[in-house]
Design a protein around this motif. Sequence first.
Motif, PDB file in Angstrom:
ATOM      1  N   LYS A  32      -4.465   7.257  -2.104  1.00 51.39           N
ATOM      2  CA  LYS A  32      -4.045   5.969  -1.537  1.00 51.39           C
ATOM      3  C   LYS A  32      -4.116   4.936  -2.646  1.00 51.39           C
ATOM      4  CE  LYS A  32      -6.315   7.174   2.700  1.00 51.39           C
ATOM      5  NZ  LYS A  32      -7.680   7.166   3.148  1.00 51.39           N
TER       6      LYS A  32
ATOM      7  N   MET B 291      -3.424   0.582  -3.578  1.00 49.86           N
ATOM      8  CA  MET B 291      -3.142  -0.787  -3.150  1.00 49.86           C
ATOM      9  C   MET B 291      -2.717  -1.568  -4.385  1.00 49.86           C
ATOM     10  SD  MET B 291      -6.160  -1.950  -0.512  1.00 49.86           S
ATOM     11  CE  MET B 291      -6.753  -2.986  -1.796  1.00 49.86           C
TER      12      MET B 291
ATOM     13  N   LYS C  97       0.854  -1.192   0.000  1.00 49.90           N
ATOM     14  CA  LYS C  97       0.000   0.000   0.000  1.00 49.90           C
ATOM     15  C   LYS C  97       0.883   1.232   0.000  1.00 49.90           C
ATOM     16  CE  LYS C  97      -3.788  -2.074   2.555  1.00 49.90           C
ATOM     17  NZ  LYS C  97      -4.609  -2.024   3.762  1.00 49.90           N
TER      18      LYS C  97
END
Length: 190
Positions: free
Chosen positions: A103, A105, A96
Amino acid sequence: MAGRNDNRRGGRNDEQDSEFIDRLVHINRVAKTVKGGRNMSFAALVIVGDEKGRVGFGKGKAREVPEAIRKATEEAKKTMIRVPLREGRTLHHDVKGRHGAGKVMMRAAPPGTGVIAGGPMRAVLECLGIQDVVGKSIGTSNPYNMVRATFDALKRMESPRTVASKRGKKVADIVERRSDGASAPEALEA
């Protein structure tokens, strides 16, 4: 004769640049208000990679688009990072990353999956040379923050060899689970 030498140098320069691929991710027209009116210029975001585990990004700003792209490409080549890849096609582990409200992932994927990621993250992963990965961006869709969050995640990537050397163990002890996980489906097929 001077013209021939210039052409030769230019040819060599093109050969050096041919090892890198570059992707223009975002171009933005910006204006600065001054006493006489507005000064218009362009900002470019470029990703550069060699498709073998090295990638970098750069920003450039100029009055014309080609000059902004050139500046961004030069900065990207200066700020390249090396990322360890498993079998040269995917990530070693899930990771991550974060930058501001951006953000991301990323997960390692089996062969044949392809690059499942969108927008700026996809450009970074393709320039890096990853063939199988699943990526998801959460939060902002601002390309600058998404690229920086992707680079944050890639900087956190560690190969089993570096982890083993830090812990003073053997690589086989670190990757033991992965080999057990791979043998279970083979046992079912047999």
